[in-house]
Motif scaffolding. Structure first.
Motif, short mmCIF file in Angstrom:
data_model
loop_
_atom_site.label_atom_id
_atom_site.label_comp_id
_atom_site.label_asym_id
_atom_site.label_seq_id
_atom_site.Cartn_x
_atom_site.Cartn_y
_atom_site.Cartn_z
N ASP A 67 31.79 44.50 32.21
CA ASP A 67 32.57 45.74 32.23
C ASP A 67 32.97 46.07 33.67
N ALA A 68 32.01 45.96 34.59
CA ALA A 68 32.31 46.21 36.00
C ALA A 68 33.34 45.22 36.53
N LEU A 69 33.21 43.97 36.10
CA LEU A 69 34.17 42.95 36.53
C LEU A 69 35.58 43.29 36.02
N ALA A 70 35.65 43.78 34.78
CA ALA A 70 36.95 44.19 34.24
C ALA A 70 37.52 45.34 35.08
N HIS A 71 36.67 46.26 35.50
CA HIS A 71 37.15 47.39 36.30
C HIS A 71 37.85 46.90 37.57
N VAL A 72 37.18 46.01 38.30
CA VAL A 72 37.75 45.61 39.60
C VAL A 72 39.01 44.75 39.42
N VAL A 73 39.00 43.85 38.43
CA VAL A 73 40.17 43.00 38.21
C VAL A 73 41.35 43.82 37.68
N GLU A 74 41.08 44.70 36.72
CA GLU A 74 42.16 45.53 36.18
C GLU A 74 42.73 46.46 37.26
N CYS A 75 41.85 47.07 38.04
CA CYS A 75 42.34 47.99 39.07
C CYS A 75 43.16 47.26 40.12
N TYR A 76 42.75 46.04 40.49
CA TYR A 76 43.50 45.30 41.50
C TYR A 76 44.86 44.86 40.97
N THR A 77 44.95 44.61 39.67
CA THR A 77 46.22 44.17 39.08
C THR A 77 47.01 45.32 38.47
N SER A 78 46.54 46.54 38.61
CA SER A 78 47.20 47.72 38.04
C SER A 78 48.50 48.05 38.78
N LYS A 79 49.46 48.59 38.04
CA LYS A 79 50.70 49.07 38.66
C LYS A 79 50.43 50.23 39.62
N LYS A 80 49.33 50.95 39.41
CA LYS A 80 49.02 52.10 40.24
C LYS A 80 48.10 51.75 41.42
N ALA A 81 47.82 50.46 41.61
CA ALA A 81 46.96 50.05 42.71
C ALA A 81 47.54 50.49 44.05
N THR A 82 46.67 50.89 44.96
CA THR A 82 47.07 51.31 46.31
C THR A 82 46.26 50.52 47.33
N PRO A 83 46.65 50.55 48.60
CA PRO A 83 45.82 49.88 49.61
C PRO A 83 44.38 50.39 49.62
N LEU A 84 44.19 51.67 49.32
CA LEU A 84 42.84 52.24 49.30
C LEU A 84 42.03 51.70 48.11
N SER A 85 42.61 51.77 46.92
CA SER A 85 41.88 51.28 45.74
C SER A 85 41.66 49.78 45.82
N ASN A 86 42.62 49.06 46.39
CA ASN A 86 42.48 47.60 46.49
C ASN A 86 41.33 47.20 47.41
N THR A 87 41.08 47.99 48.43
CA THR A 87 39.96 47.70 49.34
C THR A 87 38.65 47.68 48.56
N TYR A 88 38.46 48.68 47.70
CA TYR A 88 37.23 48.75 46.91
C TYR A 88 37.23 47.72 45.78
N ALA A 89 38.37 47.52 45.14
CA ALA A 89 38.44 46.56 44.04
C ALA A 89 38.14 45.14 44.53
N LEU A 90 38.68 44.79 45.68
CA LEU A 90 38.47 43.45 46.23
C LEU A 90 37.02 43.24 46.64
N ALA A 91 36.44 44.24 47.30
CA ALA A 91 35.04 44.15 47.70
C ALA A 91 34.13 44.07 46.47
N GLY A 92 34.45 44.88 45.44
CA GLY A 92 33.66 44.86 44.22
C GLY A 92 33.78 43.53 43.49
N ALA A 93 34.99 42.98 43.46
CA ALA A 93 35.20 41.70 42.78
C ALA A 93 34.37 40.60 43.43
N LYS A 94 34.37 40.56 44.74
CA LYS A 94 33.59 39.54 45.45
C LYS A 94 32.10 39.67 45.13
#
Length: 384
Positions: free
Chosen positions: A194-221
């Motif tokens: 579920d957590a993995l889905a959160h980070v991948v979906e957020c990073y690929t979301s149309k509403k992704a921003t540089p701020l959200s991507n910073t956390y999504a990328l770190a979380g994905a790793k």
């Protein structure tokens, strides 16, 4: 262009940190009585003692609210809200998984108000913070401790829906891997994916921003690198700590970006068939990403660069396929079901699923690929 990210004010981390952290919060808030939200499973496992012992040491009064079912309906949350209305308290502490934290977050904006959970379903903006809250997650995946979202089932519509209001973001978060040391492997798997889905979906979301991507990328790793070890080696506390932190980052990313079609199409599965949230996401995850690939291959390739730099010179298409392949492999490795057969979902349910899933527009609008009814039908058919 303006970007915004609202996150919990204070984050405490570290194995064994609950007692010291909660003492600090109580002193800062001058709390005299704490309303503790949890569930009977956590009490039965003895985990709540980590919190209660600290409260007793501080001579802080508390009252426990544990009458909450997993995957609760809005009526279940309204019932526990009514119980809480009869109690005076200075601080809410949520000690549990996503359902417990979501319920506690809702009560933090409901207690003493003149609106109900059903009112918030119709208009989430009604909510105002009534009490400060502390979130202590006991799984490694929902991310609820960081989000302004609360998910409830709506039985009359046989679906789950989200209530979103920034007033629900907890004021304090405590991440202590000690509470998940003995977490059953099946829960590590479901909440971790579920957590993995959160980070991948957020990073690929149309509403992704540089701020959200910073956390999504770190979380994905963190999650890609640790989920297998956390699943198969319960004593590896470093892996479990990394999973908790990755899940928290995923929650932050949700608040800044938003999940997409994986979560949207999973809501009918939880609402009607009561399939655990993480499991329904896991079943759909790779199939949705394959459908989305043409619209988010670049983003998937960037995730690949973060989790496997050795593939840096590969094509965008190959990198995207690698990430989707890793998702499939993780679901199989963690022994989560890959279809809906064992949950009693039948081919004749397909029309309901397509209709209900297509109505989850709050999340579908975030999806980079605009899914047609035929696309949605194709995804569900693959897991029936």
């Amino acid at each position: 262009m303006k970007h915004q990210l609202i996150i919990p004010s204070v984050l405490y981390t570290g194995e064994g940190s609950i007692a010291e952290s909660i003492r600090e919060v109580i002193a800062k808030e001058q709390a005299k009585k704490v309303l503790v939200f949890t569930d009977k499973g956590i009490i039965g496992a003895g985990l709540l003692d980590l919190l209660l012992d600290a409260l007793k040491e501080q001579e802080t009064a508390y009252e426990i609210f544990s009458d909450l079912r997993p995957e609760p309906s809005y009526e279940d949350v309204e019932k526990i809200r009514r119980q809480a209305e009869n109690s005076e308290g200075d601080l809410i502490v949520a000690f549990g998984g996503g359902s417990v934290m979501d319920a506690a977050k809702l009560v933090s904006i409901l207690k003493g108000s003149d609106y109900s959970v059903k009112d918030l379903l119709a208009d989430p903006s009604l909510g105002r913070k009534q009490m400060k809250s502390v979130a202590i997650p006991t799984t490694c995946g929902t991310g609820s401790e960081a989000t302004c979202n609360a998910i409830v089932a709506v039985p009359e519509e046989e679906v789950k829906k989200g209530i979103v209001n920034t007033a629900m973001i907890p004021d304090y978060v405590i991440l202590d891997a000690q509470v998940i040391k003995k977490l059953p492997k099946s829960i590590v798997a479901a909440t971790g994916v579920d957590a993995l889905a959160h980070v991948v979906e957020c990073y690929t979301s149309k509403k992704a921003t540089p701020l959200s991507n910073t956390y999504a990328l770190a979380g994905a790793k963190l999650i890609f690198e640790n989920i297998r070890e956390a699943y198969c080696n319960p004593d590896n506390m470093e892996a479990k700590s990394n999973m908790m932190l990755g899940a928290f980052y995923g929650g932050v990313a949700i608040t800044g970006s938003g999940t997409t079609a994986v979560h949207a199409l999973s809501y009918p599965l939880g609402g009607k068939y009561h399939i655990p949230h993480g499991v329904s996401n896991a079943i759909l995850f790779a199939h949705v990403m394959k459908m989305n690939k043409e619209a988010c291959a670049v983003q998937l390739a960037e995730l690949c660069d973060a989790i496997n730099p050795s593939l840096f010179e590969e094509s965008i298409d190959a990198k995207a396929d690698y990430v989707i392949g890793q998702i499939e492999d993780i679901v199989k490795f963690t022994e989560i079901p890959t279809d809906l057969y064992s949950f009693g979902v039948k081919k004749e349910d397909l029309d309901f699923l397509v209709d209900s899933g297509s109505k989850q527009t709050r999340l579908l609008v975030n999806n980079r690929k605009e899914l047609t009814l035929d696309d949605i039908r194709s995804i569900y058919l693959k897991v029936l």
